[in-house]
Design an enzyme around this catalytic site. Structure first.
Site, PDB file in Angstrom:
ATOM      1  N   ASP A 208     -11.044  -7.918   6.600  1.00 45.36           N
ATOM      2  CA  ASP A 208     -10.530  -9.277   6.417  1.00 45.36           C
ATOM      3  C   ASP A 208     -10.199  -9.965   7.739  1.00 45.36           C
ATOM      4  O   ASP A 208      -9.101 -10.460   7.924  1.00 45.36           O
ATOM      5  CB  ASP A 208      -9.282  -9.165   5.513  1.00 45.36           C
ATOM      6  CG  ASP A 208      -8.694 -10.507   5.130  1.00 45.36           C
ATOM      7  OD1 ASP A 208      -9.466 -11.468   4.972  1.00 45.36           O
ATOM      8  OD2 ASP A 208      -7.456 -10.580   4.991  1.00 45.36           O
TER       9      ASP A 208
ATOM     10  N   GLU B  85      -6.729   1.457   5.502  1.00 47.75           N
ATOM     11  CA  GLU B  85      -7.088   1.290   4.091  1.00 47.75           C
ATOM     12  C   GLU B  85      -8.470   1.792   3.720  1.00 47.75           C
ATOM     13  O   GLU B  85      -9.227   1.093   3.029  1.00 47.75           O
ATOM     14  CB  GLU B  85      -6.969  -0.195   3.689  1.00 47.75           C
ATOM     15  CG  GLU B  85      -5.556  -0.707   3.683  1.00 47.75           C
ATOM     16  CD  GLU B  85      -5.402  -2.013   2.913  1.00 47.75           C
ATOM     17  OE1 GLU B  85      -6.425  -2.652   2.613  1.00 47.75           O
ATOM     18  OE2 GLU B  85      -4.263  -2.385   2.605  1.00 47.75           O
TER      19      GLU B  85
ATOM     20  N   TYR C  86       1.185  -4.785  -1.680  1.00 50.09           N
ATOM     21  CA  TYR C  86       1.152  -6.222  -1.980  1.00 50.09           C
ATOM     22  C   TYR C  86       1.657  -6.536  -3.377  1.00 50.09           C
ATOM     23  O   TYR C  86       1.127  -7.415  -4.040  1.00 50.09           O
ATOM     24  CB  TYR C  86      -0.276  -6.748  -1.747  1.00 50.09           C
ATOM     25  CG  TYR C  86      -0.594  -6.843  -0.262  1.00 50.09           C
ATOM     26  CD1 TYR C  86      -0.166  -7.938   0.488  1.00 50.09           C
ATOM     27  CD2 TYR C  86      -1.260  -5.821   0.392  1.00 50.09           C
ATOM     28  CE1 TYR C  86      -0.416  -8.016   1.851  1.00 50.09           C
ATOM     29  CE2 TYR C  86      -1.518  -5.890   1.754  1.00 50.09           C
ATOM     30  CZ  TYR C  86      -1.094  -6.984   2.473  1.00 50.09           C
ATOM     31  OH  TYR C  86      -1.327  -7.067   3.826  1.00 50.09           O
TER      32      TYR C  86
ATOM     33  N   GLU D 184       2.050  -2.813   6.033  1.00 48.11           N
ATOM     34  CA  GLU D 184       1.722  -4.192   5.654  1.00 48.11           C
ATOM     35  C   GLU D 184       2.463  -4.559   4.381  1.00 48.11           C
ATOM     36  O   GLU D 184       2.479  -3.776   3.418  1.00 48.11           O
ATOM     37  CB  GLU D 184       0.215  -4.369   5.371  1.00 48.11           C
ATOM     38  CG  GLU D 184      -0.672  -4.359   6.586  1.00 48.11           C
ATOM     39  CD  GLU D 184      -2.148  -4.625   6.258  1.00 48.11           C
ATOM     40  OE1 GLU D 184      -2.422  -5.319   5.235  1.00 48.11           O
ATOM     41  OE2 GLU D 184      -3.008  -4.146   7.000  1.00 48.11           O
TER      42      GLU D 184
END
Ligand code: BDP
Length: 595
Positions: free
Chosen positions: A162, A416, A471, A507
């Site tokens: 990303d 990840e 998240y 994160e």
């Protein structure tokens, strides 16, 4: 690999500035041997910088394949008799280099340096033409991986990570000298026992140095000699040591010399050394024996116009903002950063999690979001043995480059990746082993993805520290922070119970368009970002094994186009221009104990 230095035995010159530039739209430059003459066209490019955003032209921005850089440099006559080295701090993602007509270097991997001994090739006292071709294609063999799709309109680069595929010469280029008999590498390993510090050292020298002896001296920050030794390896002992500490960054200086039989120095090299220890004990992360709690960010090397190009002014400003907000650490997500950043972190006591460029190794997850095909992650057609070889080499180069930085306390071998399949374990196990062999002095980890929670992940037990990106409240339970809070706490408690290791949340964050507000906090508003982070902090404070919080991201950054990206990723606590969003002030309240 030692950085270029200027001292009594060495000299250096930065080749930064404007270089000639040609985008090889038709892919003919190698066949036509463009290095043999001035590059076609009149385009100039800034070095260091990504070339992508310098021109108002999408065919440059989105170019897939080779671009050519060229410059001329006068090599001083005084350099005659010295060993002359051409060094690139980075060429993203691979490069071939020529001096005049001779090929001198080839390198794979966009974020680590490479150099070539060009002594036999350069004309001393004259102008020399340097040409570099930089290829930005990502393939199944590169790190990070990707693939090129052929479309009726030409090739398109697809990848599973990303951030925008910025390319070019992102960091300084150097021409430098060493004597023919020279120090080729130095490794230091610090230690502390009570009030006594130790610096284990090892000096490597070129074959011409046979018969010369190695000498090292350690000075404190005031320049006073505190220890000395002779021989290619040994241990320096420092009484009443002044440790390198987070927030302070005290540095000693190691002065190494090669001397001939009369005691005359033939080569010299100085290295900053921080004396500190790092240890994982139970669920604690200890620096100098004291529990350390990470505050800070996953960052990106990312700015408007110059993309990933290193720039000292921006670096100083970014560190000033880290200080302002009370961050004591950063992760070099998702690739090794410029060495200037690590030097700065060493001097200012910022703690660094140092990461390879192994990102986007999760083809199932990322496919949809990243506008790429969903494929099997680990297979001989995708991420396989060839990728693993590149990955291993990337780890070797990272450790070789950064092993002496006291700020670096933890290696992250990947971000990840798929980690819930047997294939992923087979892929990663040798990489963990290799990293530990390369550097037994630091803990090793990788960053776990939300799709591989504690009961599914087959790689986490290989890590010394659990690093997770989560998240809840964004990709899962968007807008529902109450449910997100329960889910987050359940999951983190599970990790704490299962592994008994320290946990760093590497994160957590919510996309936020600066200036978007609502009375009732809603996703994308500044209020939601504040409430989202506060919710996470409540949970972290309830789980003793959590030893760190790094918000995603420090600043907004550029990405490939996607339906979930509004001119890039907006999870920054600062905008891309480094203006604070509301969350910056709330983090400052939490992290700065002095206000
Ligand atoms: C994580 C990635 C990071 C992304 C972030 C996001 O590690 O690179 O930018 O999510 O989606 O999956 O914002």
């Amino acid at each position: 690999m030692l950085r270029p230095s200027a001292n009594t035995s060495r000299d250096r010159r930065r080749l930064d500035g404007l270089w000639r530039f040609a985008v090889d739209h038709d892919g003919v430059g190698r066949e036509e041997q463009w290095w043999k003459a001035p590059l076609p066209g009149r385009t100039e490019v800034a070095v260091p910088a990504s070339y992508n955003d310098l021109f108002a032209d999408s065919s440059v921005r989105d170019h897939v394949g080779d671009v050519w850089y060229q410059t001329s440099v006068h090599v001083p006559a005084a350099w005659g008799g010295q060993r002359i080295v051409l060094r690139f701090d980075a060429a993203t993602h691979r490069a071939v280099v020529w001096v005049g007509d001779a090929q001198v270097a080839e390198h794979e991997g966009g974020y680590t340096p490479f150099e070539a001994d060009v002594t036999e090739v350069v004309a001393v006292g004259e102008e020399n033409r340097i040409t570099v071709v930089v290829d930005n294609r990502l393939s199944w063999e590169s790190v990070p991986p990707g693939y090129v799709e052929q479309t009726p309109d030409g090739p398109r680069q697809r990848y599973y990570h990303d951030f925008f595929n910025y390319s070019g010469l992102h960091r300084p280029v150097w021409l430098h000298t060493t004597p023919p008999a020279h120090i080729s590498d130095i490794t230091v390993v610090p230690g502390i026992e009570g009030t006594t510090g130790t610096v284990g050292y090892e000096i490597a020298a070129s074959s011409e140095a046979e018969g010369l002896t190695s000498h090292v001296m350690l000075r404190d920050a005031e320049g006073r000699e505190v220890a000395r030794s002779a021989g290619t390896s040994g241990t320096l002992v420092v009484d009443q040591v002044h440790p390198w500490q987070p927030g302070e960054g005290y540095l000693y200086r190691l002065e190494a010399q090669l001397q001939d039989s009369t005691g005359t120095p033939v080569d010299a090299y100085s290295l900053d050394v921080g004396i500190r220890t790092v240890e994982v004990r139970g669920n604690e992360f200890l620096i100098n024996g004291e529990p350390f709690y990470f505050t800070g960010f996953g960052m990106h090397e990312d700015h408007s116009v110059r993309g990933k190009g290193h720039d000292d002014a921006s670096m100083v400003h970014d560190f000033a903002l880290l200080d302002w907000i009370g961050a004591n650490s950063l992760r070099t997500s998702h690739y090794p950063y410029a060495e200037e950043v690590l030097d700065y972190a060493d001097r200012h006591g910022i703690v660094v999690i140092d990461e390879t460029a192994a990102v986007g190794m999760n083809l199932g997850l990322a496919g949809g979001i990243m506008n790429a095909e969903t494929k099997k992650t680990f297979s001989e057609e995708t991420i396989g043995e060839a990728t693993q070889r590149t990955h291993l080499q990337a780890i070797r180069e990272l450790v070789a480059r950064d092993k002496n930085h006291p700020s670096v306390v933890l290696w992250s071998v990947a971000n990840e990746p798929e980690s819930d399949t047997e294939a992923s374990r087979e892929y990663f196990e040798p990489l963990f082993t290799a990293t530990r062999e390369l550097d037994p002095s630091r803990p090793v980890g990788f960053v776990n993805v939300m799709l591989a929670p504690v009961d599914k992940c087959l790689v986490s037990d290989l890590a010394d520290v659990i690093m997770v990106n989560r998240y809840y409240g964004w990709y899962v339970n968007p807008g529902d922070l109450a449910n997100a809070e329960r889910a987050l706490e359940d999951e983190l408690t599970g990790w704490a119970d299962r592994h008994g290791k320290p946990i760093i949340i590497t994160e957590y964050g919510a996309d936020t368009v600066a200036g978007l507000h609502s009375v009732v906090a809603q996703p994308w508003t500044e209020e939601y970002q504040v409430e989202f982070l506060e919710m996470y902090h409540r949970v972290f404070d309830r789980i003793p094994a959590v030893v760190g919080e790094q918000v995603w991201n420090f600043a907004d950054f550029a990405t490939a186009a996607g339906f979930a990206r509004v001119q890039g990723n907006k999870k920054g606590v600062f905008t891309r221009e480094r203006h604070p969003k509301a969350a910056a002030f709330s983090l400052r309240k939490r992290w700065r104990k002095d206000i």
